[in-house]
Design a protein around this motif. Structure first.
Motif, PDB file in Angstrom:
ATOM      1  N   GLU A 171      65.056  72.532  62.761  1.00  0.00           N
ATOM      2  CA  GLU A 171      64.063  73.427  62.261  1.00  0.00           C
ATOM      3  C   GLU A 171      63.561  74.692  62.928  1.00  0.00           C
ATOM      4  OE1 GLU A 171      59.949  74.766  61.165  1.00  0.00           O
ATOM      5  OE2 GLU A 171      60.417  73.601  63.307  1.00  0.00           O
ATOM      6  N   LYS A 206      58.486  61.711  56.042  1.00  0.00           N
ATOM      7  CA  LYS A 206      57.463  62.784  56.579  1.00  0.00           C
ATOM      8  C   LYS A 206      57.208  62.293  57.886  1.00  0.00           C
ATOM      9  CE  LYS A 206      53.272  64.690  55.220  1.00  0.00           C
ATOM     10  NZ  LYS A 206      52.251  64.749  54.203  1.00  0.00           N
ATOM     11  N   SER A 264      60.975  66.089  49.912  1.00  0.00           N
ATOM     12  CA  SER A 264      60.215  66.493  50.835  1.00  0.00           C
ATOM     13  C   SER A 264      58.969  66.750  50.588  1.00  0.00           C
ATOM     14  CB  SER A 264      60.948  67.937  51.519  1.00  0.00           C
ATOM     15  OG  SER A 264      60.877  68.963  50.743  1.00  0.00           O
ATOM     16  N   PRO A 297      67.391  77.576  58.423  1.00  0.00           N
ATOM     17  CA  PRO A 297      66.013  77.339  58.042  1.00  0.00           C
ATOM     18  C   PRO A 297      65.612  78.681  57.264  1.00  0.00           C
ATOM     19  CG  PRO A 297      66.141  76.143  59.932  1.00  0.00           C
ATOM     20  CD  PRO A 297      67.320  76.740  59.889  1.00  0.00           C
ATOM     21  N   PRO A 310      62.686  70.306  46.652  1.00  0.00           N
ATOM     22  CA  PRO A 310      61.635  70.079  47.295  1.00  0.00           C
ATOM     23  C   PRO A 310      60.179  70.281  46.703  1.00  0.00           C
ATOM     24  CG  PRO A 310      62.455  72.260  48.129  1.00  0.00           C
ATOM     25  CD  PRO A 310      63.653  71.537  47.129  1.00  0.00           C
ATOM     26  N   ASP A 313      64.949  65.866  62.171  1.00  0.00           N
ATOM     27  CA  ASP A 313      63.581  65.648  61.419  1.00  0.00           C
ATOM     28  C   ASP A 313      62.936  67.012  60.973  1.00  0.00           C
ATOM     29  OD1 ASP A 313      60.798  65.469  63.411  1.00  0.00           O
ATOM     30  OD2 ASP A 313      62.681  65.785  64.229  1.00  0.00           O
ATOM     31  N   GLN A 314      61.992  67.016  60.246  1.00  0.00           N
ATOM     32  CA  GLN A 314      61.300  68.261  59.877  1.00  0.00           C
ATOM     33  C   GLN A 314      60.824  69.005  61.006  1.00  0.00           C
ATOM     34  OE1 GLN A 314      60.901  65.326  58.362  1.00  0.00           O
ATOM     35  NE2 GLN A 314      61.699  65.502  56.425  1.00  0.00           N
ATOM     36  N   SER A 315      60.457  68.245  62.234  1.00  0.00           N
ATOM     37  CA  SER A 315      59.773  69.112  63.568  1.00  0.00           C
ATOM     38  C   SER A 315      60.917  69.557  64.219  1.00  0.00           C
ATOM     39  CB  SER A 315      58.872  68.251  64.022  1.00  0.00           C
ATOM     40  OG  SER A 315      59.555  67.015  64.533  1.00  0.00           O
ATOM     41  N   HIS A 333      57.543  61.829  49.849  1.00  0.00           N
ATOM     42  CA  HIS A 333      58.570  60.961  50.601  1.00  0.00           C
ATOM     43  C   HIS A 333      58.796  59.770  50.156  1.00  0.00           C
ATOM     44  CE1 HIS A 333      59.096  64.133  53.953  1.00  0.00           C
ATOM     45  NE2 HIS A 333      58.056  64.631  53.239  1.00  0.00           N
ATOM     46  N   ARG A 369      68.465  60.258  56.692  1.00  0.00           N
ATOM     47  CA  ARG A 369      67.554  61.183  56.469  1.00  0.00           C
ATOM     48  C   ARG A 369      65.998  60.487  57.014  1.00  0.00           C
ATOM     49  NH1 ARG A 369      71.170  63.814  55.638  1.00  0.00           N
ATOM     50  NH2 ARG A 369      71.573  65.388  54.081  1.00  0.00           N
TER      51      ARG A 369
END
Length: 505
Positions: free
Chosen positions: A402, A485, A232, A360, A275, A444-446, A235, A482
């Motif tokens: 997240e 970014k 993370s 998280p 990470p 995803d990360q968002s 990437h 996965r």
């Protein structure tokens, strides 16, 4: 020579031949040389004066002796000095050649010695680094050890059958977990409902194509990639675990294999890329968890927390602790800095666990079981605080969003269920085709998109839960998925031995 004889009133010296080299010498000169060295000056073989062969020459009339004070005495002295000089020069040339050979040999030995010393220094440095990670505790049996590379080959899978002693969740550890959760919660509130500016839009996701396919990361003789994770922080680095017992670190930008991690005695089913560090974690049915240093491809720590195959791994947001599950019906919480097992808890229903992931915030986590249950645990209290029934068949994958509100779960029942953690209920079920297998899923990360890997690879838009894109490029079951970014690319692995990357062309 005749002139010298005339002046000295002497008969000229008889020329002789060496039987070894065939060279011709003046008898007087060669006898002097043999007296000092005892060997043929050309061949170096042992030679005596008696072995010399005289050459027959015409006899000369012996002149009368001159007076002792004439020039011939001076000439004879000069002749003797010339003879001595020639012998010395010849000896010097022989010694020079011998010295050159000896010097060449010495330089070769010195170079070889320097190489050996450099290799030993490297091994000593690696051993010291490994030793620095080992903090043994008195009375602890089968504690995790930092393992030098030579020892890895001798490990047996059965060595992990002995349980580690639990160190306990002390107040310091609990406070560290609480402090991290507080920081993460505050950061989430600051972000609110905004999404990153660089996040790929749904329309762009719909235009994703397969931009790369890499089939050479794992052995072709034992096909299949079983696990996937992306760094993370960087990437471009992708981690895969294979059926060939190896883990591979791959740089997608340079398309080069960075490291191949060998040590497990069975296939690798779970992988995590740290990470913040160049460290990866792998789990396997050989009951071992390995923590690797990527630049050296060496095992830093070997964790033996379970008595059965490791089925789930999740790294705590602090980056210091690891959650693991196993078919031995236990979940374990370990310190990856010291290798200590902090706590190990049996499932409330005493059934095998299939997967695990931290929330998280890191204060709760979820586990899946073989009897189709999804369970939420309080880490500090080490207690089961909620259960999510509804699936049929063993749970195959879980993933927290997240935003901390949603949990996605999948099982062997061809559907994905979405759960609201605030209301503790299922608010959405994505029903897939009959016989569809889900092996992995992730947000995803968002928290904007949800990806599913199994019979194919799919991307869903959260909240609307509509499918944006379906990829059918794999020729076998997809095992991992996965996001990169800002969801700018998507990676998937499969039993067809390929890593595929999807992005805007």
């Amino acid at each position: 020579m005749a002139l010298v004889c005339a002046l000295t009133n002497e008969v000229p010296e008889t020329p002789v031949v060496s039987p070894h080299s065939g060279a011709v010498f003046e008898k007087r000169v060669i006898e002097k040389y043999l007296l000092e060295n005892g060997c043929d000056p050309i061949s170096g073989k042992e030679l005596k004066a008696e072995d010399l062969i005289e050459l027959k020459t015409p006899a000369l009339v012996k002149p009368k002796p001159p007076s002792a004070t004439s020039i011939p005495a001076t000439l004879k002295t000069m002749q003797d000095e010339w003879d001595a000089l020639m012998i010395h020069s010849f000896t010097q040339r022989q010694q020079l050649q011998t010295t050159r050979q000896e010097l060449s040999h010495a330089l070769y030995q010195h170079d070889a010695a320097c190489r050996v010393i450099a290799r030993l220094n490297k091994e000593v440095a690696a051993a010291r680094e490994a030793l620095a990670t080992l903090k043994p505790q008195a009375g602890v049996m089968n504690a995790p050890t930092a393992i030098p590379q030579p020892a890895l080959a001798s490990e047996a899978g059965g060595a992990a059958s002995h349980p580690m002693e639990q160190a306990g969740m002390n107040a310091e550890v609990i406070q560290k977990l609480q402090d991290k959760a507080t920081v993460l919660t505050q950061e989430r509130k600051k972000r609110g409902r905004t999404v990153p500016e660089d996040l790929v839009s749904p329309d762009q996701v719909k235009s994703f194509l397969t931009v790369a396919s890499h089939p050479g990361l794992h052995s072709a003789s034992v096909p299949g990639i079983l696990a996937l994770d992306i760094n993370s922080a960087d990437h471009s680095k992708i981690l895969t675990g294979g059926n060939d017992k190896n883990a591979t670190v791959f740089n997608k930008d340079t398309e080069q294999v960075v490291a191949i991690l060998k040590g497990h005695t069975k296939k690798i089913t779970k992988v995590i890329y740290h990470p913040n560090e160049d460290t990866v974690i792998t789990g396997s049915p050989d009951m071992n968890i390995r923590i690797w240093h990527v630049p050296t491809s060496q095992t830093q720590l070997l964790l033996r927390c379970h008595d059965g195959p490791v089925t789930g791994l999740s790294l705590h947001p602090t980056g210091d602790y690891l959650l693991s599950t196993s078919s031995d019906k236990h979940w374990a919480f370990s310190d990856i800095r010291t290798g200590r097992l902090l706590t190990k808890v049996i499932d409330t229903a005493e059934v095998g666990l299939t997967t695990a992931q931290f929330h998280p915030d890191g204060l709760i986590f979820g586990t899946g079981t073989v009897d189709s249950q999804v369970k939420i645990w309080d880490l500090k209290e080490q207690s089961n605080v909620a259960n999510f029934p509804g699936h049929t068949g063993p749970i195959s994958a879980i993933s927290f969003s997240e935003n901390g509100y949603y949990l996605a779960t999948a099982a062997d029942d061809a559907c994905v269920k979405l759960w609201d953690l605030r209301k503790l209920k299922n608010f959405k079920t994505i029903q897939l085709d009959d016989g569809y297998e889900v092996k992995d899923l992730c947000f995803d990360q968002s928290g904007t998109y949800l990806a599913i890997a199994g019979t194919d690879v799919r991307v869903y838009l959260c909240k609307q839960w509509q499918d944006l894109k379906i990829f059918n490029d794999h020729t076998a079951l997809a095992t991992g998925v996965r996001f990169g970014k800002h969801a700018q690319y998507l990676a998937s692995t499969s039993m067809d031995r390929t890593l595929k990357l999807y992005a805007i062309e």
